[in-house]
Design a protein around this motif. Structure first.
Motif, PDB file in Angstrom:
ATOM      1  N   GLU A 189     -15.572 -45.921  35.380  1.00  0.00           N
ATOM      2  CA  GLU A 189     -16.223 -45.097  36.385  1.00  0.00           C
ATOM      3  C   GLU A 189     -15.550 -43.731  36.426  1.00  0.00           C
ATOM      4  O   GLU A 189     -14.327 -43.634  36.543  1.00  0.00           O
ATOM      5  N   GLU A 190     -16.366 -42.655  36.325  1.00  0.00           N
ATOM      6  CA  GLU A 190     -15.777 -41.323  36.322  1.00  0.00           C
ATOM      7  C   GLU A 190     -15.190 -40.984  37.691  1.00  0.00           C
ATOM      8  O   GLU A 190     -15.792 -41.259  38.729  1.00  0.00           O
TER       9      GLU A 190
ATOM     10  N   PHE B  85     -11.786 -41.441  33.649  1.00  0.00           N
ATOM     11  CA  PHE B  85     -12.510 -42.649  34.015  1.00  0.00           C
ATOM     12  C   PHE B  85     -11.520 -43.716  34.453  1.00  0.00           C
ATOM     13  O   PHE B  85     -10.477 -43.907  33.818  1.00  0.00           O
TER      14      PHE B  85
ATOM     15  N   HIS C  92     -13.485 -37.751  39.840  1.00  0.00           N
ATOM     16  CA  HIS C  92     -13.381 -36.298  39.854  1.00  0.00           C
ATOM     17  C   HIS C  92     -12.046 -35.876  40.465  1.00  0.00           C
ATOM     18  O   HIS C  92     -11.736 -36.217  41.607  1.00  0.00           O
TER      19      HIS C  92
ATOM     20  N   THR D 186     -12.086 -34.951  31.670  1.00  0.00           N
ATOM     21  CA  THR D 186     -12.786 -36.076  32.275  1.00  0.00           C
ATOM     22  C   THR D 186     -11.842 -37.262  32.423  1.00  0.00           C
ATOM     23  O   THR D 186     -11.059 -37.554  31.519  1.00  0.00           O
TER      24      THR D 186
END
Length: 239
Positions: A148-149, A144, A151, A142
């Protein structure tokens, strides 16, 4: 006594491996699919991994890729796929050895013990990286940016994880090809250049202020916010 994680979906094969390696003095941790195998790997930190390729839920190639993101753990691929191209793919993807089914009891034991002798103690890089701007969690893959993540593709994740783990240091295109791409053979430095450009866009629309910098004629580096502002190295790693 060594702790071995065996990820194998065939119940008979798994039982046979448990009995055989258990009689040889090893502790065997069984898993029947890739996802549970990864969970047990994070939980137990084994000394070696015996990994089948044809697994349910998450196949062996995906498991191998995830493990290589965080550890140099010795890995023996155990599979019924005996074609040369499959062996080459496994070794280039980071496996240390490859054993084709059906196998003899003696050969499995010998290969596992040789693997353990050669490898020594595995190192792990599961620490969370967090510099206030970017947070990278290797265990879950993951990322960030400012909470805010974001992708990323598997290659983009490996590229970013490699850069932040060497924050402040310049890595050449050749080094990045070796560290990030499973099979860098035949790939040119242009591959790195375009991957860097894509990663910058993923992290921020304003690529002119990206923490990933190109050092002309040398390579690329990641500079965290504090380092860019005042030159201080204030990196943070947490579990």
């Amino acid at each position: 006594m060594s702790r071995l994680l065996v990820v194998e979906d065939d119940a008979d094969t798994l039982t046979a491996i448990q009995v055989l390696l258990g009689h040889s003095g090893h502790e065997v941790i069984p898993a029947t699919d890739g996802r549970s195998g990864l969970r047990l790997l994070h939980q137990h930190k084994p000394d070696a991994l015996i990994l089948d390729i044809g697994l349910p839920i998450m196949d062996g190639w995906q498991v191998l890729e995830r493990v290589r993101d965080i550890s140099d753990l010795p890995i023996l691929i155990l599979t019924g796929r005996g074609q040369e191209r499959e062996k080459v793919r496994g070794l280039r993807a980071g496996a240390d050895d490859y054993l084709v089914k059906p196998f003899s009891r003696g050969e499995l034991t010998a290969r596992v013990e040789a693997l353990l002798r050669r490898a020594g103690t595995a190192s792990w890089a599961e620490d969370i990286y967090d510099d206030g701007l970017i947070r990278v969690e290797p265990a879950t893959r993951t990322v960030f940016v400012e909470n805010e993540e974001v992708h990323l593709t598997p290659t983009e994740f490996r590229l970013l994880n490699t850069l932040v783990r060497h924050a402040g240091n310049v890595l050449s295109s050749s080094q990045l090809l070796s560290l990030v791409w499973d099979d860098p053979t035949g790939l040119s430095p242009e591959r790195v250049k375009f991957a860097i450009l894509r990663l910058r866009r993923r992290l921020s629309p304003d690529t002119s202020n990206s923490p990933i910098e190109a050092v002309r004629g040398v390579g690329y580096r990641y500079r965290p916010p504090a380092q860019r502002q005042d030159g201080k190295d204030t990196l943070s790693f947490r579990r």
